[in-house]
Design a protein around this motif. Sequence first.
Motif, PDB file in Angstrom:
ATOM      1  N   GLY A 143      62.982 -23.282  15.561  1.00  0.00           N
ATOM      2  CA  GLY A 143      63.605 -22.041  15.110  1.00  0.00           C
ATOM      3  C   GLY A 143      64.914 -21.749  15.815  1.00  0.00           C
ATOM      4  N   GLU A 144      64.952 -22.007  17.120  1.00  0.00           N
ATOM      5  CA  GLU A 144      66.181 -21.774  17.872  1.00  0.00           C
ATOM      6  C   GLU A 144      67.281 -22.734  17.419  1.00  0.00           C
ATOM      7  OE1 GLU A 144      69.057 -20.537  20.709  1.00  0.00           O
ATOM      8  OE2 GLU A 144      67.407 -19.594  19.611  1.00  0.00           O
ATOM      9  N   GLU A 146      67.543 -24.138  14.452  1.00  0.00           N
ATOM     10  CA  GLU A 146      67.973 -23.677  13.139  1.00  0.00           C
ATOM     11  C   GLU A 146      68.919 -22.484  13.262  1.00  0.00           C
ATOM     12  OE1 GLU A 146      64.196 -22.987  11.278  1.00  0.00           O
ATOM     13  OE2 GLU A 146      64.220 -24.944  10.254  1.00  0.00           O
ATOM     14  N   ARG A 147      68.628 -21.585  14.199  1.00  0.00           N
ATOM     15  CA  ARG A 147      69.504 -20.429  14.414  1.00  0.00           C
ATOM     16  C   ARG A 147      70.899 -20.884  14.830  1.00  0.00           C
ATOM     17  NH1 ARG A 147      71.793 -17.423  18.183  1.00  0.00           N
ATOM     18  NH2 ARG A 147      71.034 -18.749  19.889  1.00  0.00           N
ATOM     19  N   ARG A 150      73.369 -21.867  12.204  1.00  0.00           N
ATOM     20  CA  ARG A 150      73.936 -20.785  11.388  1.00  0.00           C
ATOM     21  C   ARG A 150      75.043 -20.020  12.111  1.00  0.00           C
ATOM     22  NH1 ARG A 150      68.293 -20.384  10.244  1.00  0.00           N
ATOM     23  NH2 ARG A 150      68.051 -18.645  11.717  1.00  0.00           N
ATOM     24  N   LEU A 151      75.412 -20.465  13.302  1.00  0.00           N
ATOM     25  CA  LEU A 151      76.480 -19.801  14.037  1.00  0.00           C
ATOM     26  C   LEU A 151      77.819 -19.946  13.319  1.00  0.00           C
ATOM     27  CD1 LEU A 151      75.674 -20.893  17.718  1.00  0.00           C
ATOM     28  CD2 LEU A 151      75.266 -18.641  16.682  1.00  0.00           C
TER      29      LEU A 151
END
Length: 279
Positions: A143-144, A146-147, A150-151
């Motif tokens: 999850g991190e 994937e985050r 998206r930056l």
Amino acid sequence: MPETPQDAAPGGGRVDLRADCGNCFGLCCVALPFSASADFAVSKDAGDPCANLQSDFRCGIHTRLRQQGFSGCTVYDCFGAGQQVSQITFGGRDWRAAPQTAQQMYEVFPVMRQLHELLWYLTEALTLRPARPLHSELRRALGETERLTRLSPDSLVELDVAAHRDDVNALLLRASELVRATVRRKKKNRRGADLIGAALKGADLQGANLRGAYLIAADLTGADLRLADLIGADLRDASLAGADLTESFFLTQAQLNAAKGDAGTKLPPTLTRPSHWSP
């Protein structure tokens, strides 16, 4: 041994982690440098479009890359970073139509490629039953990561991706140890070993740690590589004819594309037999 990706990973598997050249602006063909060698017929600087890149961002010699001296292109895999940068990070604005974005796009691409490679490994780790005790940690890391994909472009350029890789790699190593522990006999530790040209025909490498091993031109004909950790192993020109890789893990398509195999090579179900392999 493996579960299905749909059972284990968010998003239902690794579809988004496969290159979709039709939705990419030819980033690997322009952002990355290469030097004239056995892998590339000519040299090219980073930021210069390859002479074979067409106006539609497709390769003009895609079906003849090996014959034209560009075998290096056939073993490269962006893990879907190209379409992520092109369509998501930069919102579909290509570097030709918006040249002011070009330099930053070229800088973001290798960062995104590293993040997508980590997503590939983390997603695979979540399919490995023996690694179940780590699934909650693996999901958090997934999850991190994937985050981070998206930056914004500015944030991606500034990202300390090496530090994130180190953290994820430590977790992947723990998962590897759990998987390889299911092999009850003594296992070989060849992590980072120089095995260039090694005679390993028929070798029992079941459950071996081959992380980062140099297996260039090694003879692995008929070798048992089940449950072997192959993350980062250099398999360029290694002979995998008749080898059993069915339950090997952290193996990528790019590694297979760089190796030599045949119809008798047994592969994990998530990977495909390269078209240039012997029948």
